[in-house]
Design an enzyme around this catalytic site. Structure first.
Site, PDB file in Angstrom:
ATOM      1  N   HIS A 201     -12.771  -2.147  25.628  1.00 11.12           N
ATOM      2  CA  HIS A 201     -12.562  -0.967  26.466  1.00 11.12           C
ATOM      3  C   HIS A 201     -11.384  -0.131  25.991  1.00 11.12           C
ATOM      4  O   HIS A 201     -11.310   1.059  26.259  1.00 11.12           O
ATOM      5  CB  HIS A 201     -12.429  -1.372  27.937  1.00 11.12           C
ATOM      6  N   ARG A 308     -17.487   4.906  34.699  1.00 14.70           N
ATOM      7  CA  ARG A 308     -16.822   3.591  34.783  1.00 14.70           C
ATOM      8  C   ARG A 308     -15.733   3.673  35.853  1.00 14.70           C
ATOM      9  O   ARG A 308     -14.557   3.897  35.545  1.00 14.70           O
ATOM     10  CB  ARG A 308     -16.186   3.235  33.431  1.00 14.70           C
ATOM     11  N   ARG A 344     -21.299   3.866  38.472  1.00 12.48           N
ATOM     12  CA  ARG A 344     -21.371   2.404  38.376  1.00 12.48           C
ATOM     13  C   ARG A 344     -20.321   1.816  39.302  1.00 12.48           C
ATOM     14  O   ARG A 344     -19.158   2.233  39.272  1.00 12.48           O
ATOM     15  CB  ARG A 344     -21.094   1.949  36.941  1.00 12.48           C
ATOM     16  N   GLU A 443     -27.428  -6.012  31.001  1.00 12.24           N
ATOM     17  CA  GLU A 443     -26.407  -6.357  30.007  1.00 12.24           C
ATOM     18  C   GLU A 443     -26.197  -7.858  29.905  1.00 12.24           C
ATOM     19  O   GLU A 443     -25.314  -8.325  29.205  1.00 12.24           O
ATOM     20  CB  GLU A 443     -25.087  -5.633  30.296  1.00 12.24           C
ATOM     21  N   ASN A 466     -23.142  -3.176  25.021  1.00 17.96           N
ATOM     22  CA  ASN A 466     -21.850  -3.757  24.632  1.00 17.96           C
ATOM     23  C   ASN A 466     -21.774  -5.207  25.095  1.00 17.96           C
ATOM     24  O   ASN A 466     -21.367  -6.102  24.357  1.00 17.96           O
ATOM     25  CB  ASN A 466     -20.689  -2.984  25.271  1.00 17.96           C
ATOM     26  N   ASP A 467     -22.162  -5.419  26.338  1.00 23.03           N
ATOM     27  CA  ASP A 467     -22.142  -6.780  26.856  1.00 23.03           C
ATOM     28  C   ASP A 467     -23.389  -7.554  26.435  1.00 23.03           C
ATOM     29  O   ASP A 467     -23.310  -8.745  26.134  1.00 23.03           O
ATOM     30  CB  ASP A 467     -22.020  -6.771  28.381  1.00 23.03           C
ATOM     31  N   ARG A 477     -16.867  -9.642  22.479  1.00 25.88           N
ATOM     32  CA  ARG A 477     -16.814  -8.247  22.021  1.00 25.88           C
ATOM     33  C   ARG A 477     -15.419  -7.763  21.670  1.00 25.88           C
ATOM     34  O   ARG A 477     -15.266  -6.695  21.080  1.00 25.88           O
ATOM     35  CB  ARG A 477     -17.461  -7.319  23.066  1.00 25.88           C
ATOM     36  N   CYS A 514     -26.485   2.850  27.822  1.00 25.60           N
ATOM     37  CA  CYS A 514     -25.132   3.405  27.938  1.00 25.60           C
ATOM     38  C   CYS A 514     -24.112   2.598  27.136  1.00 25.60           C
ATOM     39  O   CYS A 514     -22.928   2.893  27.178  1.00 25.60           O
ATOM     40  CB  CYS A 514     -24.715   3.508  29.401  1.00 25.60           C
TER      41      CYS A 514
HETATM   42  C1  PEP Z   1     -21.979  -2.156  28.279  1.00 29.06           C
HETATM   43  O1  PEP Z   1     -21.674  -3.324  28.521  1.00 29.06           O
HETATM   44  O2  PEP Z   1     -22.717  -1.798  27.355  1.00 29.06           O
HETATM   45  C2  PEP Z   1     -21.435  -1.065  29.106  1.00 29.06           C
HETATM   46  C3  PEP Z   1     -21.800   0.184  28.934  1.00 29.06           C
HETATM   47  O3  PEP Z   1     -20.473  -1.377  30.016  1.00 29.06           O
HETATM   48  P1  PEP Z   1     -18.954  -1.683  29.630  1.00 29.06           P
HETATM   49  O4  PEP Z   1     -18.732  -1.266  28.213  1.00 29.06           O
HETATM   50  O5  PEP Z   1     -18.105  -0.896  30.571  1.00 29.06           O
HETATM   51  O6  PEP Z   1     -18.864  -3.155  29.827  1.00 29.06           O
HETATM   52 MG    MG Z   2     -20.768  -3.892  30.380  1.00 27.48          MG
END
Ligand code: PEP
Ligand code: MG
Length: 593
Positions: A201, A308, A344, A443, A466-467, A477, A514
């Site tokens: 993040h 977010r 979210r 995710e 991402n997750d 990650r 996303c």
């Molecule tokens: C993800 O996990 O892809 C996502 C968009 O949420 P974050 O990056 O905030 O965990």
């Molecule tokens: Mg996520």
């Protein structure tokens, strides 16, 4: 590669991971004031009194801060949640701990930070071993209060960042997302860290702020000192200390040419995101703060696909109230209307923590008590947010999205709480959209594999790659050592994505994406070919993605997806993706990190 520069000072070139594009050059500010990175120091007999005084000052400040937070939490969400700070006060007032630290100063003759850490580690270990759940949980209080005292002893890292008056490149071991969020762009022109990866993040925040950043440099924070001149290239991940004139010129030219391509792309702002053969792509944006909407509109994004909201809770002393949140959500929705605003719900934990809430120390925070799990366990906090979103839903474009769903029960429970909130608002005659759309992030692999069970209860899916990548491939990650294994185009990931899209379509619901993968222009044709209905990406990437979309034929995307779905490895898929974008929009290859 180490060599002397023109200034006679040693020049080092390091290779990290470029996570936020752009070249920055300037003097280093080495940030080492984090509470976990104090220096262990021997002290003389004559320094003990001074260390005791420092400790007492830090204790007084700590108690004051805890009282303040407690009062704010009580106002915002009620006395039950505020009572957790009683335990913190008990630790800060605990004579046994305080006396042991003072005794330790005489015996160990080390600075107070070192002695405090030793004493608190001993207490935590002893508490962790006891059978009683209540006492075991007190270990968390000891940890939290120790951190706060250490931070107060050091002056606090975010304050140190805020003190800049001249432009600097920040170099540090790691930067928390909450600290990144408050960076002042005028004075922090770039940053470089030992730790980190592209989907942390902190990296996502750097891109949102438009600050060039290189992470994953392993030991840059011990190889560089405050005042060194450095150059960082956030595209290629290169960091050079004391760069030569020739290097400065070369990187200056590269950056100029990238800027020229970027300005050409600005002309696309008001053009539709449509392929050459008329296939329309929804291009929404990810935002962290209300002010990010400026960038969404400036770059030609047509909605917000991921707000977010946890950033409203970070970097502040109190939790945001229902009124405050409702005003922010309404403002965002009004500005992007008629485009969608997908809000979210609070996604805390993982690498995002709140100083004002007690969250347990966990060995695996990304797999722990986070996101929807935290919210369902803290209904006061969750319902405050749900009511705020409902109030904003008088703008019909507002949608709710739950993060980190791993089973159907979580969706059903969250929807139950949402219904309770609706009843409460109805009883007060507060208007809201009764038919507000509710979606879930896909995710977690278990969610991606059971989309057929989730689909009847929601209006949309949004792929959080991402997750999804970290959980499916077992690759943390934020860990730079294994970043090479983090492959969004791994055959397993492509199958989970495809299954989600196809099941969504069978049930008549749309699927967005996303995760950061969506904003990688090289991946865009593949995702279009797989059937993604909506892209939600960092605002600064909208022009790049739109350029690719507008130079693509839908049939090319379909062909690419077909090849990818039968490929054996991520590297083959990546090669095909790069090949196609190289053919249709070669200028984009110069801009991608
Ligand atoms: C993800 O996990 O892809 C996502 C968009 O949420 P974050 O990056 O905030 O965990
Ligand atoms: Mg996520």
């Amino acid at each position: 590669m180490d060599q002397p520069s023109e200034s006679g000072r040693k020049s080092i070139q390091l290779q990290g991971i470029g996570v936020s594009p752009g070249v920055a050059t300037g003097p280093v500010y080495l940030l080492t004031t984090d509470e976990d990175r104090f220096v262990e120091r021997d002290i003389g007999e004559d320094e003990i009194a001074r260390e005791i005084a420092r400790f007492e000052d830090a204790l007084i400040l700590t108690r004051k801060q805890i009282h303040e937070i407690q009062a704010q939490v009580k106002d915002a969400i009620g006395p039950d949640s505020a009572s957790i700070f009683d335990a913190h006060l008990l630790v800060a007032d605990d004579r046994a701990i305080v006396d042991e630290v003072i005794r330790g100063l005489y015996v160990r003759k080390k600075n107070v930070e070192t002695v405090l850490r030793e004493v608190s580690d001993r207490y935590m270990q002893a508490l962790m071993k006891v059978e009683d759940d209540y006492l075991r949980e007190r270990a968390v209080d000891v940890r939290d209060v120790t951190r706060r005292i250490l931070r107060n002893l050091s002056g606090g890292s975010s304050q140190a960042i805020a003190r800049f008056t001249e432009p600097h490149i920040l170099v540090t071991n790691d930067l928390a997302p909450s600290d990144t969020a408050v960076l002042d762009k005028d004075h922090v022109i770039g940053f470089a860290t030992d730790l980190g990866s592209p989907t942390s993040h902190t990296a996502i925040m750097a891109r949102a702020l438009g600050i060039p950043a290189v992470v994953g440099l392993h030991d840059v924070s011990v190889r560089i000192s405050t005042g060194d001149q450095i150059l960082i290239d956030g595209n290629t991940g290169v960091l050079i200390t004391n760069p030569s004139r020739e290097q400065l010129e070369r990187y200056g030219k590269v950056e100029e040419s990238r800027q020229a391509i970027r300005s050409d792309l600005e002309t696309l702002r008001d053009q539709p995101a449509e392929t050459l053969d008329g296939y329309h792509v929804v291009l929404s944006c990810n935002i962290e703060l209300e002010k990010d909407v400026d960038q969404v509109l400036d770059n030609g994004g047509t909605g917000v696909g991921l707000f977010r909201t946890e950033y409203l809770y970070l970097s502040r002393k109190s939790l945001p109230s229902e009124d405050e949140q409702a005003a922010i959500y309404e403002a965002v929705a009004a500005r992007v209307a008629p485009g969608p605003t997908v809000i979210r719900t609070l996604d805390l934990g993982g690498d995002k923590f709140l100083s004002q809430l007690r969250m347990p120390a966990e060995i695996n925070p990304f797999m722990g008590w986070r996101a929807i799990r935290f919210c369902l366990a803290q209904p006061d906090i969750f319902k405050t947010q749900l009511r705020a979103i409902l109030r904003a839903s008088i703008h019909k474009n507002v949608k709710i999205m739950y993060p980190m769903i791993s089973n159907l029960d979580e969706v059903l429970r969250a929807n139950e709480l949402l219904e309770e909130c609706k009843s409460e608002l109805r009883a007060l005659d507060v208007p809201f959209n009764e038919k507000i759309d509710v979606g879930v992030m896909i995710e977690v692999p278990s969610a991606a594999l059971t989309t057929h069970l989730l689909a009847p209860h929601v209006n949309f899916f949004s792929l959080g790659t991402n997750d999804l990548v970290q959980y499916t491939l077992a690759v943390d990650r934020v860990n730079e050592r294994i970043a090479y294994l983090y492959e969004p185009t791994h055959p397993a990931i492509l199958r989970l994505i495809k299954n989600t899209i196809d099941v969504g379509h069978e049930h008549g619901i749309w699927t967005g994406i996303c995760g950061e993968m969506a904003g990688n222009p090289l991946m865009v044709p593949l995702l279009i070919g797989m059937g993604v209905d909506e892209f939600s990406i960092s605002p600064s990437l909208v022009p790049l993605v739109k350029d690719v979309v507008r130079k693509l034929r839908y049939s090319q995307a379909e062909d690419l997806a077909e090849v990818a779905m039968t490929s054996e490895s991520a590297s083959i898929v990546n090669e095909r993706c790069r090949e196609l974008v190289g053919q249709i929009a070669p200028e984009i290859l110069e801009l991608v990190t």
